[in-house]
Motif scaffolding. Structure first.
Motif, PDB file in Angstrom:
ATOM      1  N   GLY A   1       0.768  -1.240   0.000  1.00  0.00           N
ATOM      2  CA  GLY A   1       0.000   0.000   0.000  1.00  0.00           C
ATOM      3  C   GLY A   1       0.796   1.287   0.000  1.00  0.00           C
ATOM      4  O   GLY A   1       0.295   2.326  -0.399  1.00  0.00           O
ATOM      5  N   GLY A   2       2.045   1.265   0.474  1.00  0.00           N
ATOM      6  CA  GLY A   2       2.853   2.474   0.616  1.00  0.00           C
ATOM      7  C   GLY A   2       3.193   2.696   2.083  1.00  0.00           C
ATOM      8  O   GLY A   2       2.596   2.097   2.981  1.00  0.00           O
ATOM      9  N   PRO A   3       4.158   3.564   2.379  1.00  0.00           N
ATOM     10  CA  PRO A   3       4.589   3.747   3.769  1.00  0.00           C
ATOM     11  C   PRO A   3       3.501   4.304   4.684  1.00  0.00           C
ATOM     12  O   PRO A   3       3.435   3.941   5.858  1.00  0.00           O
ATOM     13  CB  PRO A   3       5.773   4.715   3.659  1.00  0.00           C
ATOM     14  N   VAL A   4       2.640   5.188   4.173  1.00  0.00           N
ATOM     15  CA  VAL A   4       1.563   5.725   5.005  1.00  0.00           C
ATOM     16  C   VAL A   4       0.562   4.628   5.330  1.00  0.00           C
ATOM     17  O   VAL A   4       0.147   4.459   6.489  1.00  0.00           O
ATOM     18  CB  VAL A   4       0.872   6.910   4.312  1.00  0.00           C
ATOM     19  N   PHE A   5       0.164   3.871   4.327  1.00  0.00           N
ATOM     20  CA  PHE A   5      -0.779   2.777   4.562  1.00  0.00           C
ATOM     21  C   PHE A   5      -0.182   1.777   5.541  1.00  0.00           C
ATOM     22  O   PHE A   5      -0.866   1.310   6.462  1.00  0.00           O
ATOM     23  CB  PHE A   5      -1.129   2.089   3.242  1.00  0.00           C
ATOM     24  N   TRP A   6       1.097   1.442   5.351  1.00  0.00           N
ATOM     25  CA  TRP A   6       1.765   0.498   6.256  1.00  0.00           C
ATOM     26  C   TRP A   6       1.704   1.019   7.684  1.00  0.00           C
ATOM     27  O   TRP A   6       1.397   0.267   8.620  1.00  0.00           O
ATOM     28  CB  TRP A   6       3.214   0.300   5.819  1.00  0.00           C
ATOM     29  N   ALA A   7       1.993   2.303   7.875  1.00  0.00           N
ATOM     30  CA  ALA A   7       1.993   2.878   9.225  1.00  0.00           C
ATOM     31  C   ALA A   7       0.613   2.794   9.859  1.00  0.00           C
ATOM     32  O   ALA A   7       0.486   2.541  11.071  1.00  0.00           O
ATOM     33  CB  ALA A   7       2.467   4.331   9.171  1.00  0.00           C
TER      34      ALA A   7
ATOM     35  N   ALA B   1      15.067   7.738  16.491  1.00  0.00           N
ATOM     36  CA  ALA B   1      15.621   9.084  16.628  1.00  0.00           C
ATOM     37  C   ALA B   1      16.904   9.057  17.450  1.00  0.00           C
ATOM     38  O   ALA B   1      17.891   9.731  17.108  1.00  0.00           O
ATOM     39  CB  ALA B   1      14.594  10.006  17.271  1.00  0.00           C
ATOM     40  N   ALA B   2      16.914   8.271  18.528  1.00  0.00           N
ATOM     41  CA  ALA B   2      18.105   8.180  19.371  1.00  0.00           C
ATOM     42  C   ALA B   2      19.259   7.535  18.614  1.00  0.00           C
ATOM     43  O   ALA B   2      20.415   7.968  18.714  1.00  0.00           O
ATOM     44  CB  ALA B   2      17.779   7.381  20.629  1.00  0.00           C
ATOM     45  N   THR B   3      18.961   6.506  17.827  1.00  0.00           N
ATOM     46  CA  THR B   3      19.990   5.821  17.038  1.00  0.00           C
ATOM     47  C   THR B   3      20.542   6.729  15.942  1.00  0.00           C
ATOM     48  O   THR B   3      21.735   6.703  15.648  1.00  0.00           O
ATOM     49  CB  THR B   3      19.395   4.544  16.398  1.00  0.00           C
ATOM     50  N   SER B   4      19.670   7.536  15.357  1.00  0.00           N
ATOM     51  CA  SER B   4      20.060   8.362  14.217  1.00  0.00           C
ATOM     52  C   SER B   4      20.869   9.579  14.632  1.00  0.00           C
ATOM     53  O   SER B   4      21.631  10.125  13.830  1.00  0.00           O
ATOM     54  CB  SER B   4      18.812   8.799  13.443  1.00  0.00           C
ATOM     55  N   GLY B   5      20.688  10.039  15.859  1.00  0.00           N
ATOM     56  CA  GLY B   5      21.512  11.120  16.358  1.00  0.00           C
ATOM     57  C   GLY B   5      21.025  12.508  15.999  1.00  0.00           C
ATOM     58  O   GLY B   5      19.883  12.707  15.563  1.00  0.00           O
ATOM     59  N   HIS B   6      21.926  13.474  16.157  1.00  0.00           N
ATOM     60  CA  HIS B   6      21.592  14.885  15.959  1.00  0.00           C
ATOM     61  C   HIS B   6      21.088  15.129  14.531  1.00  0.00           C
ATOM     62  O   HIS B   6      21.621  14.600  13.565  1.00  0.00           O
ATOM     63  CB  HIS B   6      22.818  15.754  16.220  1.00  0.00           C
ATOM     64  N   GLY B   7      20.059  15.954  14.443  1.00  0.00           N
ATOM     65  CA  GLY B   7      19.527  16.309  13.132  1.00  0.00           C
ATOM     66  C   GLY B   7      18.291  15.525  12.746  1.00  0.00           C
ATOM     67  O   GLY B   7      17.591  15.903  11.802  1.00  0.00           O
ATOM     68  N   PHE B   8      18.023  14.417  13.469  1.00  0.00           N
ATOM     69  CA  PHE B   8      16.812  13.646  13.167  1.00  0.00           C
ATOM     70  C   PHE B   8      15.619  14.365  13.780  1.00  0.00           C
ATOM     71  O   PHE B   8      15.569  14.590  14.986  1.00  0.00           O
ATOM     72  CB  PHE B   8      16.924  12.232  13.738  1.00  0.00           C
ATOM     73  N   ARG B   9      14.659  14.750  12.942  1.00  0.00           N
ATOM     74  CA  ARG B   9      13.455  15.439  13.427  1.00  0.00           C
ATOM     75  C   ARG B   9      12.336  14.425  13.599  1.00  0.00           C
ATOM     76  O   ARG B   9      11.923  13.770  12.645  1.00  0.00           O
ATOM     77  CB  ARG B   9      13.023  16.521  12.440  1.00  0.00           C
ATOM     78  N   LEU B  10      11.866  14.301  14.824  1.00  0.00           N
ATOM     79  CA  LEU B  10      10.791  13.354  15.110  1.00  0.00           C
ATOM     80  C   LEU B  10       9.458  14.000  14.752  1.00  0.00           C
ATOM     81  O   LEU B  10       9.121  15.084  15.250  1.00  0.00           O
ATOM     82  CB  LEU B  10      10.823  12.967  16.589  1.00  0.00           C
ATOM     83  N   ALA B  11       8.713  13.344  13.881  1.00  0.00           N
ATOM     84  CA  ALA B  11       7.464  13.915  13.381  1.00  0.00           C
ATOM     85  C   ALA B  11       6.296  13.607  14.302  1.00  0.00           C
ATOM     86  O   ALA B  11       6.292  12.603  15.022  1.00  0.00           O
ATOM     87  CB  ALA B  11       7.170  13.367  11.988  1.00  0.00           C
ATOM     88  N   ASP B  12       5.280  14.453  14.243  1.00  0.00           N
ATOM     89  CA  ASP B  12       3.991  14.176  14.871  1.00  0.00           C
ATOM     90  C   ASP B  12       3.177  13.352  13.877  1.00  0.00           C
ATOM     91  O   ASP B  12       2.855  13.819  12.778  1.00  0.00           O
ATOM     92  CB  ASP B  12       3.278  15.491  15.194  1.00  0.00           C
ATOM     93  N   LEU B  13       2.858  12.135  14.246  1.00  0.00           N
ATOM     94  CA  LEU B  13       2.174  11.228  13.319  1.00  0.00           C
ATOM     95  C   LEU B  13       0.672  11.471  13.244  1.00  0.00           C
ATOM     96  O   LEU B  13       0.013  10.949  12.331  1.00  0.00           O
ATOM     97  CB  LEU B  13       2.416   9.775  13.735  1.00  0.00           C
ATOM     98  N   THR B  14       0.131  12.233  14.169  1.00  0.00           N
ATOM     99  CA  THR B  14      -1.332  12.330  14.289  1.00  0.00           C
ATOM    100  C   THR B  14      -2.027  12.755  12.994  1.00  0.00           C
ATOM    101  O   THR B  14      -2.971  12.086  12.558  1.00  0.00           O
ATOM    102  CB  THR B  14      -1.719  13.285  15.431  1.00  0.00           C
ATOM    103  N   PRO B  15      -1.608  13.827  12.318  1.00  0.00           N
ATOM    104  CA  PRO B  15      -2.323  14.209  11.080  1.00  0.00           C
ATOM    105  C   PRO B  15      -2.267  13.133  10.005  1.00  0.00           C
ATOM    106  O   PRO B  15      -3.210  12.984   9.230  1.00  0.00           O
ATOM    107  CB  PRO B  15      -1.587  15.483  10.632  1.00  0.00           C
ATOM    108  N   MET B  16      -1.173  12.395   9.964  1.00  0.00           N
ATOM    109  CA  MET B  16      -1.022  11.380   8.924  1.00  0.00           C
ATOM    110  C   MET B  16      -1.807  10.107   9.250  1.00  0.00           C
ATOM    111  O   MET B  16      -2.384   9.478   8.363  1.00  0.00           O
ATOM    112  CB  MET B  16       0.456  11.031   8.756  1.00  0.00           C
ATOM    113  N   LEU B  17      -1.852   9.744  10.529  1.00  0.00           N
ATOM    114  CA  LEU B  17      -2.501   8.493  10.910  1.00  0.00           C
ATOM    115  C   LEU B  17      -3.998   8.651  11.099  1.00  0.00           C
ATOM    116  O   LEU B  17      -4.724   7.664  11.119  1.00  0.00           O
ATOM    117  CB  LEU B  17      -1.877   7.945  12.193  1.00  0.00           C
ATOM    118  N   ASN B  18      -4.476   9.881  11.219  1.00  0.00           N
ATOM    119  CA  ASN B  18      -5.907  10.132  11.398  1.00  0.00           C
ATOM    120  C   ASN B  18      -6.421  10.956  10.227  1.00  0.00           C
ATOM    121  O   ASN B  18      -6.604  12.171  10.348  1.00  0.00           O
ATOM    122  CB  ASN B  18      -6.158  10.894  12.711  1.00  0.00           C
ATOM    123  N   PRO B  19      -6.600  10.301   9.073  1.00  0.00           N
ATOM    124  CA  PRO B  19      -6.983  11.056   7.868  1.00  0.00           C
ATOM    125  C   PRO B  19      -8.374  11.685   8.003  1.00  0.00           C
ATOM    126  O   PRO B  19      -9.214  11.199   8.700  1.00  0.00           O
ATOM    127  CB  PRO B  19      -6.962   9.983   6.773  1.00  0.00           C
TER     128      PRO B  19
END
Length: 680
Positions: free
Chosen positions: A640-646, A662-680
């Motif tokens: 389905g795509g990454p959004v559908f998978w999520a 985010a912790a593994t990726s280190g500085h510069g990784f921006r953690l997104a708010d999933l709410t708008p994407m997961l609640n269409p």
């Protein structure tokens, strides 16, 4: 609104399906057809019936909105049983498209007549299901087993003429479909049920070869396996038993996760081509396209435009480069003719609409100018200054850039309102995806022109905001970066590639990089070096490979080595040494990564970037991101795509895993708010 209308034309009952835009086989259509057949059977003055579609098509499939909902009677098999059980003959009059349930409806009739240009097919496998109303049982009784396997397992669409050759259609007419169908109905002496015929005998070896080819092409997906089994039933079981088994499998598959994902992608693609209300406008007319750059990308765009019936000016800076481009186009059409895919006169007509030139004044002829030169901002700015001097007033000016700032390019002209991005994917004459990039000053009718042009080329245009990498490369960049982190953490390139291919990607990221050429990403990285935050986790493995001259397949070595064009199964000592040194420099103790961890980390990176894109307005709807990743980047369609998978994941676990990422990726990784994407 009544979706089926009846009218007596003398002694023939005309049964018209009217369910725009595609006359989908909804509940109202099914009930209307059943009632019409009952009317035909009951009225003694009627001797036959004709089923026809109103508008531009016959029936182009079932109503997919009903899938996943409770079943309502009558179902399509009940309607088809009524048609076959009626003592009076029924003719199907086909135009536009007879697809899926539409073709199954036609095959249950006693005869079929088609308007020239009609397309027919059973595309159900592409939606994760199989035909569920006799398609696998009636089709092979006319086409033979081998041809039925090819059609059903691929979702192939055939022309009316081909359908006539396969005995699926009795007549093909150029005009007057209704009158010809009524005349045919009057000529029929009685019933002619395909269900009473036998599947023609064929060589076992040919059948086996067709089945294996279908399984390979369909990657062994459940619907392909089930379709082959159902087609076998047509030859070995009585019709009624085969029909019952087909229906049971259809019902089982329609509720599967894979079918759900494929339906999501179907609707996402349909929505993607729609412009938002604030930029809806009438497109500017496009008859002549000028393409600047006769390299692989430029000639691919030229071929796509020529195939769409447009005139093309192909512009280069010198005669030698221009001749190479002209020859690429000629070789392509010569190959199509040799393969039997195109008639020689059609190929000649297309090439006759190509005008190669080194004369910039020829741009004045073009309605649309597409720049397809080297991916370097300074080069593109120089080209656009020249375009601005020669293109006619009102022409649409497009840059085919993968990453660069469309607004910066537009500012090189005196008419930024006429500039947009058209990001084609290579090979441009094959790949369906087209990112249409909206600049800050792009006029609504210019955006509408870009979207319409994409559809004219039979591509799938998706509107994007102007941001680094747009939708596709932005998400893919986050995915690739996470895969590089996993190399430092302990995985080898082949571990990552195999795990992601196991998930369903067409290729793993390191095989893709080798195929594209590592120097493309290297140039981009060097261009960004001055602005890169030194605190950011940066993996230099690719840089070191390029410094050694390992640029991928074209140099015989990249992440992998290549002999006679074949990729080595594992990475060599040089690559492993570079990777181990990178791990040591970061102070990491390498550990093996299981395929499930590799897959999840890669997908989480995609999901996080998708949520950021949506929040920033780069994508106008979440489903557009799924379309781009499936159509342009090898994400498995059946997921389905990454959004559908999520959206299928447990929300709490998803957010916990993203925090760990985010912790593994280190500085510069921006953690997104999933709410708008997961609640269409």
């Amino acid at each position: 609104m009544t979706q089926v209308h009846t009218e007596a034309i003398g002694d023939v009952l005309l049964i018209e399906i009217n369910n725009p835009p595609i006359n989908a086989g909804s509940l109202g259509v099914r009930q209307g057809l059943k009632d019409a057949i009952a009317q035909l059977a009951a009225e003694p003055t009627l001797r036959a019936g004709v089923i026809i579609g109103a508008g531009s098509t016959f029936v182009a499939g079932s109503d997919l909105r009903e899938f996943g909902q409770p079943l309502h009677e009558p179902q399509l098999p009940d309607v088809l049983a009524a048609i076959e059980g009626c003592a009076k003959p029924v003719v199907a009059a086909l135009h536009g498209a007879a697809l899926g349930g539409g073709l199954e409806l036609a095959l249950a009739c006693d005869a079929r007549i088609a308007l020239a240009g009609t397309v027919l097919g059973l595309p159900e496998v592409t939606l994760g299901i199989i035909p569920g109303a006799g398609g696998t049982q009636r089709l092979p009784r006319r086409t033979g087993w081998v041809r039925a396997i090819q059609m059903v397992c691929s979702g192939e669409r055939i022309t009316a003429d081909t359908a006539r050759d396969l005995r699926l259609v009795d007549e093909v007419v150029a005009t007057e479909l209704q009158a010809n169908a009524v005349a045919l109905a009057r000529q029929l002496a009685g019933k002619c049920r395909i269900s009473e015929e036998s599947v023609p005998a064929e060589e076992a070896a040919a059948i086996e070869q067709a089945e294996q080819a279908a399984l390979r092409a369909g990657k062994g997906r459940p619907a392909v396996v089930a379709a082959i089994e159902a087609l076998r039933d047509a030859a070995r079981l009585p019709f009624a038993e085969g029909l019952a088994r087909e229906r049971a499998v259809f019902q089982q598959l329609r509720g599967s996760a894979e079918a759900h994902a494929l339906r999501h992608q179907f609707f996402a693609e349909r929505d993607a081509v729609r412009l938002p209300a604030d930029v809806q406008a009438t497109p500017r007319g496009v008859q002549t396209v000028a393409i600047i750059g006769a390299g692989t990308m430029g000639t691919g765009i030229a071929i796509a435009a020529l195939d769409a019936g447009l005139s093309v000016v192909l512009l280069e800076q010198d005669e030698a480069a221009l001749e190479r481009g002209r020859q690429r186009v000629a070789d392509y059409y010569q190959g199509r003719v040799a393969a039997g895919k195109l008639q020689a006169n059609a190929a000649a007509a297309r090439q006759a609409r190509l005008q190669p030139s080194t004369d910039w004044t020829q741009l004045a002829r073009a309605d649309l100018v597409i720049e397809a030169v080297f991916e370097d901002l300074a080069v593109k700015l120089d080209v656009f200054r020249t375009i601005d001097a020669h293109a006619r007033v009102g022409a649409v000016l497009a840059t085919n850039t993968s990453y660069l700032d469309v607004d910066a390019i537009a500012r090189a002209t005196a008419r930024p309102q006429d500039v947009l991005g058209l990001h084609f994917f290579s090979p441009a004459n094959v790949m369906k995806l087209l990112e249409v990039v909206r600049g800050a000053q792009t006029a609504p009718d210019v955006l509408a022109t870009g979207m319409a042009f994409g559809k004219q080329l039979r591509k799938l245009p998706v509107l994007c905001g102007n941001a680094f990498g747009f939708i596709g490369n932005r998400v893919y960049n986050a995915y690739r970066k996470q895969c590089e982190f996993m190399l430092e953490d302990g995985a080898w390139p082949e571990d990552v590639d195999q795990a992601l291919q196991g998930f369903g990607f067409a290729m793993g990221p390191f095989s893709v990089a080798d195929l594209s050429g590592l120097d493309i990403a290297w140039r981009m990285r060097k261009a960004q070096a001055a602005t890169r935050d030194p605190r950011e986790r940066y993996v230099a493995i690719l840089d070191h490979l390029c410094e050694l001259g390992r640029l991928g397949r074209k140099t015989g070595a990249g992440y992998y080595t290549y002999a006679d064009g074949r990729q080595g199964k594992t990475t060599d000592a040089t690559v492993r040494g570079i990777i181990e040194a990178a791990s040591a420099q970061r102070g990491l103790i390498r550990r093996p990564l299981e395929p499930a961890e590799i897959q999840r980390r890669a997908l989480l990176a995609m999901v996080n970037e998708a949520a950021l894109l949506l929040a920033e307005g780069v994508a106008q709807r979440a489903s557009d991101i799924d379309v781009v990743l499936v159509q342009g980047y090898g994400f498995p369609r059946w997921e389905g795509g990454p959004v559908f998978w999520a959206r299928q994941q447990d929300r709490a676990r998803l957010e916990q895993d993203l925090q760990r990422l985010a912790a593994t990726s280190g500085h510069g990784f921006r953690l997104a708010d999933l709410t708008p994407m997961l609640n269409p």
